[in-house]
Design a protein around this motif. Structure first.
Motif, short mmCIF file in Angstrom:
data_model
loop_
_atom_site.label_atom_id
_atom_site.label_comp_id
_atom_site.label_asym_id
_atom_site.label_seq_id
_atom_site.Cartn_x
_atom_site.Cartn_y
_atom_site.Cartn_z
N VAL A 94 -1.30 23.03 31.43
CA VAL A 94 -2.60 23.62 31.93
C VAL A 94 -3.64 23.44 31.13
CG1 VAL A 94 -4.24 25.58 33.15
CG2 VAL A 94 -1.77 25.97 34.28
N CYS A 95 -4.49 22.52 31.73
CA CYS A 95 -5.68 21.40 30.66
C CYS A 95 -5.82 22.75 29.86
CB CYS A 95 -6.02 20.98 31.55
SG CYS A 95 -7.23 19.82 30.23
N THR A 96 -7.09 22.71 29.04
CA THR A 96 -7.66 23.76 28.12
C THR A 96 -9.16 23.60 28.44
OG1 THR A 96 -7.09 22.39 26.04
CG2 THR A 96 -5.83 24.50 26.40
N HIS A 97 -9.28 22.49 29.10
CA HIS A 97 -11.16 22.38 29.34
C HIS A 97 -10.99 23.15 30.87
CE1 HIS A 97 -14.19 19.83 30.73
NE2 HIS A 97 -14.09 20.50 30.50
N LEU A 98 -10.40 22.87 31.65
CA LEU A 98 -11.28 23.86 32.47
C LEU A 98 -9.88 23.50 33.69
CD1 LEU A 98 -14.69 22.03 33.66
CD2 LEU A 98 -14.27 24.13 32.36
N GLY A 99 -8.51 23.77 33.32
CA GLY A 99 -7.11 24.34 33.88
C GLY A 99 -6.64 23.55 34.79
N CYS A 100 -7.53 21.40 34.78
CA CYS A 100 -6.11 21.28 35.64
C CYS A 100 -4.98 21.31 35.12
CB CYS A 100 -7.03 19.88 35.41
SG CYS A 100 -8.62 19.96 36.37
N ILE A 101 -4.66 20.19 35.79
CA ILE A 101 -2.65 19.97 35.61
C ILE A 101 -2.66 18.69 35.04
CG2 ILE A 101 -0.08 20.55 36.53
CD1 ILE A 101 -2.12 23.16 36.32
N ASP A 112 -1.84 13.38 30.43
CA ASP A 112 -3.49 12.91 30.71
C ASP A 112 -3.73 14.16 31.55
OD1 ASP A 112 -3.40 10.28 28.67
OD2 ASP A 112 -2.43 9.40 30.75
N CYS A 113 -5.19 14.53 31.62
CA CYS A 113 -5.52 15.19 32.51
C CYS A 113 -6.30 13.86 33.47
CB CYS A 113 -6.33 16.45 31.48
SG CYS A 113 -7.11 16.92 32.89
N PRO A 114 -5.94 14.47 34.64
CA PRO A 114 -6.74 13.73 35.81
C PRO A 114 -8.56 14.00 35.90
CG PRO A 114 -5.38 15.53 36.89
CD PRO A 114 -4.90 15.39 34.94
N CYS A 115 -8.62 15.43 35.62
CA CYS A 115 -10.47 15.67 36.01
C CYS A 115 -11.29 14.98 35.00
CB CYS A 115 -9.90 16.95 35.71
SG CYS A 115 -8.94 17.95 37.05
N HIS A 116 -10.88 14.84 33.51
CA HIS A 116 -12.21 14.26 32.56
C HIS A 116 -11.59 14.02 31.77
CE1 HIS A 116 -12.98 18.96 34.48
NE2 HIS A 116 -14.04 18.13 35.30
N GLY A 117 -10.18 13.52 31.35
CA GLY A 117 -9.89 12.33 30.74
C GLY A 117 -9.81 12.93 29.75
N GLY A 118 -9.48 14.61 30.05
CA GLY A 118 -8.22 14.78 28.50
C GLY A 118 -7.37 14.66 28.56
N ARG A 119 -7.15 14.45 26.99
CA ARG A 119 -5.60 13.41 26.57
C ARG A 119 -4.97 14.55 24.68
NH1 ARG A 119 -7.53 8.07 23.62
NH2 ARG A 119 -4.69 8.42 23.82
N GLY A 129 -11.45 13.43 24.79
CA GLY A 129 -11.96 13.66 25.96
C GLY A 129 -12.07 15.86 25.65
N PRO A 130 -12.86 15.94 26.50
CA PRO A 130 -13.39 17.41 26.57
C PRO A 130 -12.53 18.69 25.89
CG PRO A 130 -13.70 16.75 28.93
CD PRO A 130 -13.06 15.72 27.77
N PRO A 131 -10.86 18.47 25.92
CA PRO A 131 -10.16 19.99 25.86
C PRO A 131 -11.15 20.46 24.11
CG PRO A 131 -8.69 18.01 27.05
CD PRO A 131 -10.80 17.77 26.83
N PRO A 132 -10.70 22.08 24.74
CA PRO A 132 -11.58 21.89 22.96
C PRO A 132 -10.42 22.50 22.22
CG PRO A 132 -11.40 24.39 24.90
CD PRO A 132 -11.15 22.89 25.63
S1 FES Z 1 -10.32 19.42 32.93
FE1 FES Z 1 -8.83 19.08 31.81
S2 FES Z 1 -10.61 17.34 30.54
FE2 FES Z 1 -11.00 18.63 32.23
#
Ligand code: FES
Length: 152
Positions: A94-101, A112-119, A129-132
């Motif tokens: 679970v991505c730590t930005h907004l929870g995408c897989i 790679d996160c498909p939602c906002h480009g987190g890596r 990318g945006p993951p905090p």
């Molecule tokens: S939810 Fe993964 S980068 Fe935004």
């Protein structure tokens, strides 16, 4: 026996066969649908008093070196990778930005996160990318022919 009686007996026999076939088909569909649901609701592994799995085992053969295996752990998507023969890394998927897989990119060796480009790197650290913060890590070890994954 008259011809009408034979015909009635034949229809009764066909009806019985069709009812039995329909019953068998209904049972097969019910078992086929409920089995995956049951496995999802009651995963393999140890459970706490609250009924939540805190550890699980995966056969080593299911996770070849360099590849990722996604599964559910602690009722959330998780992933394990084996960077080499002796090591295993288990992470929340679970991505730590907004929870995408997140998805594993074998060619890049990163998540790679498909939602906002987190890596994230192979150990879950943020690469861009945006993951905090990093992906949540679980304890993972190789024990005989199994990968043992536990809540850290
Ligand atoms: S939810 Fe993964 S980068 Fe935004």
């Amino acid at each position: 026996m008259s011809e009408e009686t034979w015909e009635a007996a034949g229809q009764e026999s066909r009806r019985g066969f069709l009812n039995a076939a329909l019953g068998f088909f209904t049972l097969a569909v019910t078992v086929g649908v409920m089995s995956p649901v049951g496995m999802f609701l009651w995963p393999r592994g140890q459970k706490t008093a609250a009924g939540r799995a805190t550890a699980m085992k995966l056969p080593l053969a299911e996770v070849p070196v360099g590849e990722a295996k996604f599964f559910r752990f602690l009722n959330k998507p998780a992933v394990v990778i084996r960077p080499n023969e002796q090591e295993a890394v288990a992470l929340s998927a679970v991505c730590t930005h907004l929870g995408c897989i997140v998805k594993w990119s074998e060619s890049k060796g990163e998540f790679d996160c498909p939602c906002h480009g987190g890596r994230f790197d192979a150990k879950g650290a943020v690469l861009g990318g945006p993951p905090p913060k990093p992906l949540t890590a679980y304890a993972a070890r190789i024990e005989d022919e199994y990968l043992v994954i536990e809540e850290a």
